[in-house]
Write a protein that holds these residues in place. Structure first.
Motif, PDB file in Angstrom:
ATOM      1  N   LEU A  83       0.819  -1.209   0.000  1.00  0.00           N
ATOM      2  CA  LEU A  83       0.000   0.000   0.000  1.00  0.00           C
ATOM      3  C   LEU A  83       0.855   1.261   0.000  1.00  0.00           C
ATOM      4  CD1 LEU A  83      -2.834  -0.982   2.520  1.00  0.00           C
ATOM      5  CD2 LEU A  83      -3.079  -0.633   0.060  1.00  0.00           C
ATOM      6  N   SER A  84       2.014   1.208   0.639  1.00  0.00           N
ATOM      7  CA  SER A  84       2.887   2.380   0.699  1.00  0.00           C
ATOM      8  C   SER A  84       3.631   2.613  -0.606  1.00  0.00           C
ATOM      9  CB  SER A  84       3.893   2.230   1.847  1.00  0.00           C
ATOM     10  OG  SER A  84       3.229   2.079   3.084  1.00  0.00           O
ATOM     11  N   HIS A  85       4.077   1.544  -1.261  1.00  0.00           N
ATOM     12  CA  HIS A  85       4.922   1.686  -2.443  1.00  0.00           C
ATOM     13  C   HIS A  85       4.178   1.484  -3.756  1.00  0.00           C
ATOM     14  CE1 HIS A  85       7.848   0.992   0.782  1.00  0.00           C
ATOM     15  NE2 HIS A  85       8.731   1.586   0.022  1.00  0.00           N
ATOM     16  N   CYS A  86       3.059   0.756  -3.736  1.00  0.00           N
ATOM     17  CA  CYS A  86       2.356   0.432  -4.985  1.00  0.00           C
ATOM     18  C   CYS A  86       0.900   0.876  -4.977  1.00  0.00           C
ATOM     19  CB  CYS A  86       2.414  -1.073  -5.256  1.00  0.00           C
ATOM     20  SG  CYS A  86       4.078  -1.780  -5.213  1.00  0.00           S
ATOM     21  N   SER A  87       0.407   1.431  -3.866  1.00  0.00           N
ATOM     22  CA  SER A  87      -0.996   1.848  -3.745  1.00  0.00           C
ATOM     23  C   SER A  87      -1.948   0.699  -4.050  1.00  0.00           C
ATOM     24  CB  SER A  87      -1.285   3.040  -4.674  1.00  0.00           C
ATOM     25  OG  SER A  87      -0.499   4.151  -4.326  1.00  0.00           O
ATOM     26  N   ALA A  88      -1.579  -0.490  -3.631  1.00  0.00           N
ATOM     27  CA  ALA A  88      -2.396  -1.677  -3.880  1.00  0.00           C
ATOM     28  C   ALA A  88      -2.013  -2.750  -2.879  1.00  0.00           C
ATOM     29  CB  ALA A  88      -2.206  -2.183  -5.305  1.00  0.00           C
ATOM     30  N   SER A  89      -2.873  -3.745  -2.738  1.00  0.00           N
ATOM     31  CA  SER A  89      -2.533  -4.904  -1.935  1.00  0.00           C
ATOM     32  C   SER A  89      -1.615  -5.818  -2.728  1.00  0.00           C
ATOM     33  CB  SER A  89      -3.803  -5.650  -1.511  1.00  0.00           C
ATOM     34  OG  SER A  89      -4.458  -6.189  -2.650  1.00  0.00           O
ATOM     35  N   PHE A  90      -1.151  -6.892  -2.080  1.00  0.00           N
ATOM     36  CA  PHE A  90      -0.254  -7.815  -2.765  1.00  0.00           C
ATOM     37  C   PHE A  90      -0.913  -8.441  -3.987  1.00  0.00           C
ATOM     38  CE2 PHE A  90       0.741 -12.366  -3.231  1.00  0.00           C
ATOM     39  CZ  PHE A  90       2.043 -12.275  -3.694  1.00  0.00           C
ATOM     40  N   SER A  91      -2.131  -8.945  -3.831  1.00  0.00           N
ATOM     41  CA  SER A  91      -2.804  -9.603  -4.951  1.00  0.00           C
ATOM     42  C   SER A  91      -3.208  -8.610  -6.033  1.00  0.00           C
ATOM     43  CB  SER A  91      -4.032 -10.360  -4.439  1.00  0.00           C
ATOM     44  OG  SER A  91      -4.921  -9.481  -3.779  1.00  0.00           O
ATOM     45  N   GLU A  92      -3.604  -7.400  -5.644  1.00  0.00           N
ATOM     46  CA  GLU A  92      -3.954  -6.387  -6.638  1.00  0.00           C
ATOM     47  C   GLU A  92      -2.742  -5.978  -7.463  1.00  0.00           C
ATOM     48  OE1 GLU A  92      -7.418  -4.523  -3.722  1.00  0.00           O
ATOM     49  OE2 GLU A  92      -5.524  -3.450  -4.046  1.00  0.00           O
ATOM     50  N   ASN A  93      -1.597  -5.811  -6.818  1.00  0.00           N
ATOM     51  CA  ASN A  93      -0.391  -5.461  -7.557  1.00  0.00           C
ATOM     52  C   ASN A  93       0.069  -6.609  -8.447  1.00  0.00           C
ATOM     53  OD1 ASN A  93       2.960  -5.434  -7.321  1.00  0.00           O
ATOM     54  ND2 ASN A  93       2.019  -3.468  -7.808  1.00  0.00           N
ATOM     55  N   PHE A  94      -0.161  -7.859  -8.018  1.00  0.00           N
ATOM     56  CA  PHE A  94       0.227  -9.013  -8.826  1.00  0.00           C
ATOM     57  C   PHE A  94      -0.526  -9.024 -10.155  1.00  0.00           C
ATOM     58  CE2 PHE A  94      -0.005 -13.454 -10.135  1.00  0.00           C
ATOM     59  CZ  PHE A  94       1.305 -13.862 -10.002  1.00  0.00           C
ATOM     60  N   TYR A  95      -1.769  -8.561 -10.158  1.00  0.00           N
ATOM     61  CA  TYR A  95      -2.579  -8.506 -11.376  1.00  0.00           C
ATOM     62  C   TYR A  95      -2.534  -7.138 -12.054  1.00  0.00           C
ATOM     63  CZ  TYR A  95      -4.583 -13.135 -10.812  1.00  0.00           C
ATOM     64  OH  TYR A  95      -4.757 -14.504 -10.727  1.00  0.00           O
TER      65      TYR A  95
END
Length: 352
Positions: A74-86
């Protein structure tokens, strides 16, 4: 990680997300916890004295790891782990086009609590409900005080609350499919955010942010210590995300292999013979003047004749019902072998 999962989503950053994308990223994290739980269970059963605490504190340890991992993304990608994976990100819930990376402080903490704390509390409530049902199946009944009546009423109302929540989720997803809602789950609506696709500029911003955090900044000793602590936490989060990214498909395979639909196949291939009893309880250690019947008729806990004999299926030993019920409920293991055990493993023995 976003670059690795970019092929799973569409190239148009401003297009409306499909229901398949958002449900796929939800199923990714839903498969991680059961697989990790089974791995910890195998370790605890192989060596209870060394790894037993991992199984007893699994929910709390998983919550800590989940908080660390989700806070990093959330701090570095503005997303959760699974959201950033997709290849997705979280943006403000307004009607404008997707903006750059970065969440407001309130949105960040709301997202973190709803991502980590809500599943933890729900799992605890479901475990309490399961224990309550197990206690009702047994003959022991505690005195009904006012607080206990309120507790039982809350437990009885939980299935209706859960059904109402599932209905809300279904209606939200249905509205999202027809374009009447911008979020597919009430959790995003409560966090005041929505999902959008990552753009090439977002990926460049993430790489630039990573390069900036790697450079040590000049400052006082306290500032440097805080920066080193932040970098250490970030390193742990990066290692966790990398290992999950590499092993996510293996974890999904474990979750499928040990699912309820595949239990017959798994048991047929992995069944092992029953372990022998401990050496100090074998018949060779019993004095010659003591008959076999008198030894088997005594409870290993109270050393008296069995009263309402009950066998513990994980070890095969027979105890008094009240003795083994109290012990397993407090310690969650067999008092003789130390095997992890629960109340559902108690089987009452009835005389013909």
């Amino acid at each position: 990680m976003a670059e690795a999962g970019a092929h799973l989503t569409s190239t148009a950053a401003n297009e409306q997300l499909s229901i398949f994308e958002v449900l796929a990223q939800e199923s990714l994290m839903a498969a991680v916890k059961p697989a990790l739980r089974h791995a910890v269970k195998v370790l605890a059963e192989s060596n209870p004295s060394r790894f037993g605490f991992l199984w007893q504190c699994f929910d709390e340890l998983y919550l800590l790891l989940d908080l660390l991992l989700q806070n990093h993304f959330l701090s570095h990608c503005s997303a959760s782990f699974s959201e950033n994976f997709y290849g997705l990100k979280r943006v403000s819930g307004g009607r404008g086009l997707p903006v750059g990376l970065g969440l407001h402080r309130k949105s960040h903490w709301r997202s973190l609590l709803l991502l980590c704390l809500m599943p933890y509390l729900r799992a605890k409530l479901e475990a309490m409900l399961a224990r309550q049902r197990e206690e009702e199946d047994f003959s022991i009944r505690l005195a009904q005080t006012r607080s206990q009546k309120l507790y039982r009423a809350a437990v009885a109302a939980y299935p209706y609350v859960s059904s109402a929540w599932q209905t809300w989720v279904f209606c939200q997803q249905l509205l999202f499919v027809f374009g009447a809602a911008r979020t597919h789950t009430p959790l995003l609506w409560l966090a005041r955010v929505r999902l959008a696709r990552l753009s090439q500029q977002d990926i460049r911003d993430m790489e630039l942010k990573t390069s900036r955090t790697d450079n040590p900044a000049a400052g006082s000793l306290v500032q440097r210590a805080m920066q080193l602590t932040s970098q250490a936490v970030r390193g742990v989060a990066v290692s966790l995300s990398t290992s999950l990214s590499l092993g996510v498909f293996f974890l999904q395979f474990l979750e499928w292999w040990y699912s309820s639909d595949n239990q017959s196949t798994a048991k047929a291939l992995t069944s092992l013979p029953a372990p022998p009893p401990p050496l100090h309880l074998q018949s060779s250690s019993v004095p010659a003047d003591c008959s076999e019947d008198s030894g088997s008729a005594n409870c290993p806990l109270c050393r008296r004749l069995h009263a309402n004999a009950t066998v513990l299926s994980t070890s095969g030993f027979v105890f008094c019902y009240r003795c083994i019920y109290t012990y397993v409920k407090a310690n969650h293991r067999c008092p003789v072998t130390g095997y992890p055990s629960e109340l559902q493993h108690l089987i009452k023995i009835y005389s013909p």
